[in-house]
Design an enzyme around this catalytic site. Structure first.
Site, PDB file in Angstrom:
ATOM      1  N   TYR B 123       7.867   2.260   7.001  1.00  0.00           N
ATOM      2  CA  TYR B 123       8.534   1.024   7.431  1.00  0.00           C
ATOM      3  C   TYR B 123       9.731   1.349   8.310  1.00  0.00           C
ATOM      4  CZ  TYR B 123       6.176  -1.928   3.924  1.00  0.00           C
ATOM      5  OH  TYR B 123       5.259  -2.631   3.186  1.00  0.00           O
ATOM      6  N   TYR B 162       1.522   4.226   1.333  1.00  0.00           N
ATOM      7  CA  TYR B 162       2.782   4.978   1.307  1.00  0.00           C
ATOM      8  C   TYR B 162       3.211   5.281  -0.123  1.00  0.00           C
ATOM      9  CZ  TYR B 162       4.939   0.287   0.691  1.00  0.00           C
ATOM     10  OH  TYR B 162       5.275  -0.964   0.256  1.00  0.00           O
ATOM     11  N   ARG B 172       1.254   3.176  -2.826  1.00  0.00           N
ATOM     12  CA  ARG B 172       0.806   1.801  -2.647  1.00  0.00           C
ATOM     13  C   ARG B 172      -0.477   1.759  -1.820  1.00  0.00           C
ATOM     14  NH1 ARG B 172       3.049  -2.762  -2.667  1.00  0.00           N
ATOM     15  NH2 ARG B 172       1.082  -3.132  -3.728  1.00  0.00           N
ATOM     16  N   HIS B 175      -1.249  -2.433   2.714  1.00  0.00           N
ATOM     17  CA  HIS B 175      -1.094  -3.881   2.567  1.00  0.00           C
ATOM     18  C   HIS B 175      -0.223  -4.442   3.672  1.00  0.00           C
ATOM     19  CE1 HIS B 175       2.319  -2.033   0.486  1.00  0.00           C
ATOM     20  NE2 HIS B 175       3.013  -3.068   0.937  1.00  0.00           N
ATOM     21  N   HIS B 177       2.521  -7.611   3.983  1.00  0.00           N
ATOM     22  CA  HIS B 177       3.264  -8.642   3.258  1.00  0.00           C
ATOM     23  C   HIS B 177       3.156  -9.963   4.012  1.00  0.00           C
ATOM     24  CE1 HIS B 177       5.496  -5.855   0.536  1.00  0.00           C
ATOM     25  NE2 HIS B 177       5.301  -5.001   1.525  1.00  0.00           N
TER      26      HIS B 177
HETATM   27 FE    FE Z   1       5.116  -2.833   1.246  1.00  0.00          FE
END
Ligand code: FE
Lengths: 217, 257
Positions: B123, B162, B172, B175, B177
């Protein structure tokens, strides 16, 4: 042949009226057609996506009638939550609900009743807004709030009822049904000229009252 | 057996997930929502209320939603691949679908916001410490306003999985969000869309916080070849249903503790 996708949404039958579609969906799936999509946590990395310029200022601070709604979000150990996000939604001072686009654009400081604030690293937040007007004669004056956070799989709804110094809050259906100690968690108390304090405790002693609404239809 | 928090093995987390699911199944009603009190997701421990939620009828303000429109979002914001001078790295995808209310009516002219990691699972965020490369051509943030039929369409890059610090070797599943507004403030929803066949599903305590398998499945976009564009991008379809927060009966039964 009509089919539904895995969400129970009818495909290829756009010519049907809504009630016809619903009846057909129910017949095909044997269950009420549409089921709520589940929630997931906002996570820690929403920073470039959700906060926006002026999001916490529903009106300019210099505007006559502008008030500050501020507080801190705490977890069950009394530790400030550094990465919560709050949304506020309220009527104007006359109790009118604005229903015109622009809730994110903040055009010319026009009040739309919607605000969004990411808390600071010390868990504190501050909205600048107008006192919400009562929605009816003698009704309580409140702002609706939604609380999001990492670790919170599903956001929480609550209400901040504005209580001026020396004033009693008007008891509405929600407040009447609450014991005194829990009711007090919903009161945004005046703590200065044009300033109201509303702390949010996610868990434990003084835990804020959070709300569950029936599904809309 | 004691383990340092954050260092528990996957086996322990998986065992706790299985226990939570078995307890939910014992109640006999499908648990279709993510449980706020879900111990395998460690961050939830001190961040979920222990009192029952208070059931109340929404007042007028809560029965309508904040209004958004094209004044709030530029059309180009729905394409996450054109926000910089060059093309982002990774697999270009189209994610499209419809936003509907509980009666199948389109949620029209409402705001959808998305955010995601880049193709490497990173991110753009100062607290993301994953040592995977940033992509100067990808911020991973998009917005759109739904059409009259409730439809939306994003062009983006398939996010990578990640690591995170919930337990040892926690990853995770990939995905995106999603943040959505319905026709009422009570229908507000923040969720995540996943991709079909992800091997990390069974191991992930965030995804598994929804005990009911059918409900979990609703978060997985479907590969849709009719959305795929030749020489350009593969397509995923994901419809979203907003009926409002409810079915929190599990937490009611927990009571105070
Ligand atoms: Fe996330």
């Amino acid at each position: 042949m009509a089919t539904t996708d895995k969400n129970g949404v009818l495909t290829g039958q756009e010519h049907l009226t809504a009630p016809e579609r619903l009846a057909l969906e129910e017949e095909l799936t044997g269950t009420p057609p549409l089921v709520q999509t589940p929630s997931q946590t906002i996570g820690p990395f929403y920073g470039f996506a959700l906060p926006f310029d002026g999001g916490a200022q529903l009106v300019p601070g210099t505007m006559p009638g502008a008030v500050r709604l501020h507080g801190t979000v705490y977890d069950g150990q009394g530790v400030p939550v550094p990465d919560a996000l709050l949304e506020l939604w309220q009527p104007d001072e006359q109790g009118r609900i604005v229903q015109e686009p622009g809730s994110r654009a903040r055009q010319r400081g026009r009040f739309t009743g919607f605000g969004r604030a990411a808390v600071e690293v010390d868990g504190s937040y501050e909205f600048v807004t107008l006192l919400p007007g009562a929605l009816g004669e003698g009704e309580a004056r409140f702002a609706a709030l939604a609380v999001f956070g990492r670790g919170l799989s599903h956001h929480l709804f609550t209400r901040a009822y504005f209580v001026a110094a020396g004033e009693q809050v008007a008891l509405d259906a929600l407040l009447t049904g609450l014991p005194e100690d829990r009711r007090s968690t919903l009161l945004a108390r005046q703590d200065g000229p044009d300033s109201y304090r509303f702390d949010i405790r996610l868990q434990g002693e003084g835990e804020t009252v959070f709300l569950d609404f029936p599904a809309s239809s | 057996m004691s383990t340092t928090p954050g260092d528990e093995p996957q086996e322990q987390i998986s065992r706790e997930i299985a226990q939570m699911h078995a307890a939910a199944a014992d109640r006999g009603v499908p648990a279709r929502h993510a449980l706020r009190d879900f111990a395998p997701y460690r961050s939830s421990t001190f961040r979920h209320p222990t009192h029952a939620l208070v059931r109340t009828d929404p007042e007028e303000i809560e029965r309508v939603a904040p209004a958004f429109g094209h004044v709030d979002v530029d059309p180009y914001e729905s394409d996450l691949t054109i926000q910089h001078s060059g093309d982002p790295l990774g697999e270009r995808i189209i994610v499209a679908g419809r936003v509907l209310d509980g009666e199948g009516r389109p949620v029209r002219n409402q705001l959808i916001e998305v955010w995601q990691a880049n193709a490497s699972g990173r991110y753009v965020h100062k607290r993301d410490q994953h040592p995977a490369p940033l992509d100067r051509n990808f911020t991973g943030v998009g917005r759109a306003i739904t059409g009259d039929d409730g439809s939306y369409r994003f062009v983006t890059i398939k996010p990578g999985p990640y690591p995170w610090r919930n337990h040892r070797n926690a990853w995770r599943p990939a995905h995106i969000h999603f943040s959505l507004f319905g026709n009422a403030f009570t229908e507000r929803l923040v969720t995540q869309m996943y991709f079909p066949g992800d091997p990390l599903f069974a191991l992930d305590p965030i995804y598994q916080a929804i005990p009911d398998q059918a409900a979990r499945d609703r978060l997985i976009g479907a590969y849709d070849h009719s959305l795929t564009e030749p020489e350009r991008a593969t397509g995923y379809r994901w419809d979203i249903v907003l009926t409002g927060a409810t079915a929190t009966w599990m937490e009611h039964e927990h009571g105070d503790h």
